[in-house]
Write a protein that holds these residues in place. Structure first.
Motif, PDB file in Angstrom:
ATOM      1  N   LEU A 215       8.271  39.600  -8.470  1.00 36.58           N
ATOM      2  CA  LEU A 215       9.397  40.322  -7.890  1.00 36.58           C
ATOM      3  C   LEU A 215      10.159  39.393  -6.953  1.00 36.58           C
ATOM      4  O   LEU A 215       9.560  38.753  -6.091  1.00 36.58           O
ATOM      5  N   THR A 216      11.470  39.286  -7.152  1.00 30.37           N
ATOM      6  CA  THR A 216      12.323  38.481  -6.280  1.00 30.37           C
ATOM      7  C   THR A 216      13.561  39.307  -5.917  1.00 30.37           C
ATOM      8  O   THR A 216      13.710  40.442  -6.365  1.00 30.37           O
ATOM      9  N   HIS A 217      14.462  38.706  -5.178  1.00 29.46           N
ATOM     10  CA  HIS A 217      15.719  39.374  -4.822  1.00 29.46           C
ATOM     11  C   HIS A 217      16.663  39.466  -6.019  1.00 29.46           C
ATOM     12  O   HIS A 217      17.632  40.199  -5.981  1.00 29.46           O
ATOM     13  N   GLN A 218      16.369  38.730  -7.079  1.00 28.60           N
ATOM     14  CA  GLN A 218      17.236  38.763  -8.254  1.00 28.60           C
ATOM     15  C   GLN A 218      16.723  39.822  -9.223  1.00 28.60           C
ATOM     16  O   GLN A 218      15.633  39.707  -9.764  1.00 28.60           O
ATOM     17  N   GLY A 219      17.522  40.818  -9.425  1.00 29.43           N
ATOM     18  CA  GLY A 219      17.121  41.894 -10.319  1.00 29.43           C
ATOM     19  C   GLY A 219      18.263  42.248 -11.238  1.00 29.43           C
ATOM     20  O   GLY A 219      18.814  41.400 -11.925  1.00 29.43           O
ATOM     21  N   ILE A 220      18.625  43.508 -11.209  1.00 26.94           N
ATOM     22  CA  ILE A 220      19.756  43.966 -12.014  1.00 26.94           C
ATOM     23  C   ILE A 220      20.748  44.662 -11.094  1.00 26.94           C
ATOM     24  O   ILE A 220      20.394  45.093  -9.998  1.00 26.94           O
ATOM     25  N   ALA A 221      21.989  44.767 -11.561  1.00 28.33           N
ATOM     26  CA  ALA A 221      23.025  45.390 -10.734  1.00 28.33           C
ATOM     27  C   ALA A 221      23.996  46.193 -11.595  1.00 28.33           C
ATOM     28  O   ALA A 221      24.310  45.805 -12.726  1.00 28.33           O
ATOM     29  N   PHE A 222      24.453  47.294 -11.011  1.00 31.25           N
ATOM     30  CA  PHE A 222      25.462  48.154 -11.619  1.00 31.25           C
ATOM     31  C   PHE A 222      26.673  48.202 -10.699  1.00 31.25           C
ATOM     32  O   PHE A 222      26.531  48.183  -9.476  1.00 31.25           O
TER      33      PHE A 222
END
Length: 136
Positions: free
Chosen positions: A49-56
């Motif tokens: 788990l990092t700060h980079q994920g998905i975004a809407f």
């Protein structure tokens, strides 16, 4: 203007497919090699788990994370990641503009050191094979 929110979610392959159905029409083409790399990471249990994920965005379009979501589907392995919602429509044009880290960046060595090591590896590998074959 809507407030940006970020949560941590465990995304299943089913949820990943639902999120991908909201993919922004102007997202870059899917890179099969990148999906395969992420899927391998998931299958081998190396996902972190990092700060980079998905975004809407504010219109509920997926604007970041299509490769990660596709890897969840390809691997069949759920993954925990950050999910950010209500991003500005303007943010889409600046996503993923960074460069991938290369070996020198990861090892924190000067690039010429890494180049020298890459040149030596085939020689060392062959020498080790010969030594092993000779019983030394």
């Amino acid at each position: 203007m809507s407030k940006i929110s970020t949560t941590i979610e465990m995304i299943t392959p089913k949820q990943a497919a639902e999120y991908l159905s909201k993919n922004h029409p102007k997202n870059r083409p899917l890179r099969a090699k990148r999906v395969k790399e992420w899927a391998t990471t998931l299958k081998e249990g190396r996902w972190v788990l990092t700060h980079q994920g998905i975004a809407f965005d504010v219109e509920d379009y997926l604007i970041d994370g299509q490769h990660r979501l596709s890897a969840i589907i390809a691997s069949g392995v759920p993954a925990q990641m950050m999910v950010t919602r209500n991003m500005s429509i303007d943010s889409f044009v600046v996503l993923d503009q960074g460069a991938y880290r290369n070996s020198a960046d990861i090892l924190r060595l000067p690039h010429w050191h890494v180049a020298a090591i890459r040149c030596l590896i085939p020689c060392c590998s062959e020498t080790c094979r010969r030594l092993h074959a000779s019983g030394l």
